[in-house]
Design an enzyme around this catalytic site. Structure first.
Site, PDB file in Angstrom:
ATOM      1  N   GLY A  92     104.434 -43.087  14.916  1.00  0.00           N
ATOM      2  CA  GLY A  92     104.258 -44.520  15.197  1.00  0.00           C
ATOM      3  C   GLY A  92     105.422 -45.102  15.979  1.00  0.00           C
ATOM      4  O   GLY A  92     105.241 -45.906  16.893  1.00  0.00           O
ATOM      5  N   CYS A  93     106.627 -44.687  15.620  1.00  0.00           N
ATOM      6  CA  CYS A  93     107.823 -45.216  16.289  1.00  0.00           C
ATOM      7  C   CYS A  93     107.909 -44.712  17.729  1.00  0.00           C
ATOM      8  O   CYS A  93     108.338 -45.437  18.624  1.00  0.00           O
ATOM      9  CB  CYS A  93     109.069 -44.830  15.501  1.00  0.00           C
ATOM     10  SG  CYS A  93     109.045 -45.486  13.815  1.00  0.00           S
ATOM     11  N   THR A  94     107.480 -43.487  17.950  1.00  0.00           N
ATOM     12  CA  THR A  94     107.462 -42.936  19.303  1.00  0.00           C
ATOM     13  C   THR A  94     106.434 -43.687  20.161  1.00  0.00           C
ATOM     14  O   THR A  94     106.740 -44.107  21.283  1.00  0.00           O
ATOM     15  CB  THR A  94     107.138 -41.424  19.268  1.00  0.00           C
ATOM     16  OG1 THR A  94     108.155 -40.760  18.500  1.00  0.00           O
ATOM     17  CG2 THR A  94     107.072 -40.836  20.666  1.00  0.00           C
ATOM     18  N   GLY A 150     107.762 -47.201  20.939  1.00  0.00           N
ATOM     19  CA  GLY A 150     108.830 -47.123  21.940  1.00  0.00           C
ATOM     20  C   GLY A 150     108.287 -46.824  23.331  1.00  0.00           C
ATOM     21  O   GLY A 150     108.734 -47.402  24.324  1.00  0.00           O
TER      22      GLY A 150
END
Length: 157
Positions: free
Chosen positions: A44-46, A49
């Site tokens: 999710g963070c990738t 970003g």
């Protein structure tokens, strides 16, 4: 004290990638997006970003600086930034000073186990250092577009 909408955000200094020290007072005259995320190099963070990366030029055109913030260390941040070719800096908040200022540490559950973690959240600060928009409990799909739309509207106000 935690931030409030339509109130000035307390000045802060934080260590970021590329050997930078980020300070809100140094960013006066530009809008700032701080997006808080749980952990470097997770799916999710990738994805989140990459969304900010892919819209970076549009944010720049709206006079808006982007900073990702998590509790990961600078080495982890540098690797994540390099691997994903992020054109913006990542702030390391190991002491949770920014997390506390923006009140993003929440009780979370994973596989029935409770822990304190970063609630995915984004904050839009105007060129005078006033918090103008906040998104808490963010779901990644469509989020970057919503932030960009608000950044453009604020820049044109």
């Amino acid at each position: 004290m935690a931030v409030e909408l339509d109130q000035p955000v307390a000045d802060f200094q934080a260590q970021a990638t590329s050997g930078q020290t980020v300070s809100l007072s140094d960013l006066k005259g530009r809008q700032v997006v701080l997006y808080f995320y749980p952990k470097d190099s997770t799916p999710g963070c990738t994805t989140e970003g990459q969304g900010f990366r892919d819209q970076h030029e549009a944010f720049k055109a709206a006079n808006t600086e982007i900073f990702g913030v998590s509790r990961d260390g600078l080495k982890s941040h540098e690797n994540f930034k390099c691997k994903q070719a992020f054109p913006f800096e990542l702030i390391s908040d190991k002491d949770e000073a920014l997390c506390q200022l923006f009140d993003v540490i929440k009780l979370k559950k994973l596989y029935g186990k409770e822990y304190m973690g970063v609630d995915r959240s984004t904050f839009l600060i105007d060129k005078d250092g006033v918090l103008r928009q906040q998104w808490r409990g963010v779901k990644v799909p469509g989020h970057v577009d919503a932030v960009l739309e608000q950044a453009r509207a604020l820049n044109n106000a």
